[in-house]
Design a protein around this motif. Structure first.
Motif: not given
Length: 189
Positions: A40-41, A64, A66, A69-70, A74, A81, A83, A90
């Protein structure tokens, strides 16, 4: 094989060929109508393969946690996607979404995901195939280690042979597709 989980680095590594490999695999998957399931990145090889599959008309399913996520930033343009709460979720979601698994160059996260897919297969949680795309000998030391593990009796030869290995992209995709036939939906928890 409709969907393939690709495990790979969230960085580019130190050889520009790694990015080219991710790009080529993404193109080949799209040509064959194989959708991507991945972490998911949008960074590193993960981002390269996702962008390539999307640019060539394929679908991309990212999963991905949570907390990442940053951190992994993501990817904003995926088909879907998902989360999830953590890494276990995952890997479980990726297993649910895919028909097979392949690892290209990456680090400990790539190894963790590959070995968990293999362990879950050994325990009967799924019957999906998994493999290594061993371009430029990237996985040679790992495969030698696994041969050593089997040679010392900590893994049966049958279990060792489950890990499909090829240095040819079409060959590994063909091997995975052949083994994936009829395996869809065979995930138990």
């Amino acid at each position: 094989m409709q969907r393939l989980a690709v495990y790979c680095g969230s960085s580019m590594g130190n050889d520009p060929y790694f990015a080219e490999l991710a790009n080529q695999l993404g193109e080949r998957m799209a040509e064959r109508g194989i959708d991507l399931v991945y972490g998911g990145g949008k960074l590193g090889l993960m981002g390269v393969i996702a962008d390539t599959v999307l640019a060539n008309g394929g679908k991309v399913y990212g999963v991905i946690p949570e907390i990442l996520r940053n951190h992994e930033v993501a990817h904003p343009d995926l088909t879907e996607l998902h989360i999830v709460d953590g890494m276990h979720e995952r890997k479980a979601k990726m297993t649910e979404l895919t028909d097979a698994f392949v690892a290209i160059p990456g680090g400990i996260g790539t190894l963790d995901e590959l070995f968990e897919a293999w362990t879950w297969n050994a325990l009967g949680y799924h019957a999906k195939p998994f493999g290594l795309l061993n371009i430029n000998g990237y996985w040679d030391n790992l495969t030698a280690f696994l041969d050593n593990v089997a040679g010392h009796g900590f893994m049966s030869e049958a279990r060792r042979q489950q890990l499909l290995i090829s240095d040819n992209m079409d060959d590994i995709l063909d091997q995975l597709a052949a083994k994936a036939t009829g395996q869809q939906g065979k995930v138990t928890w």
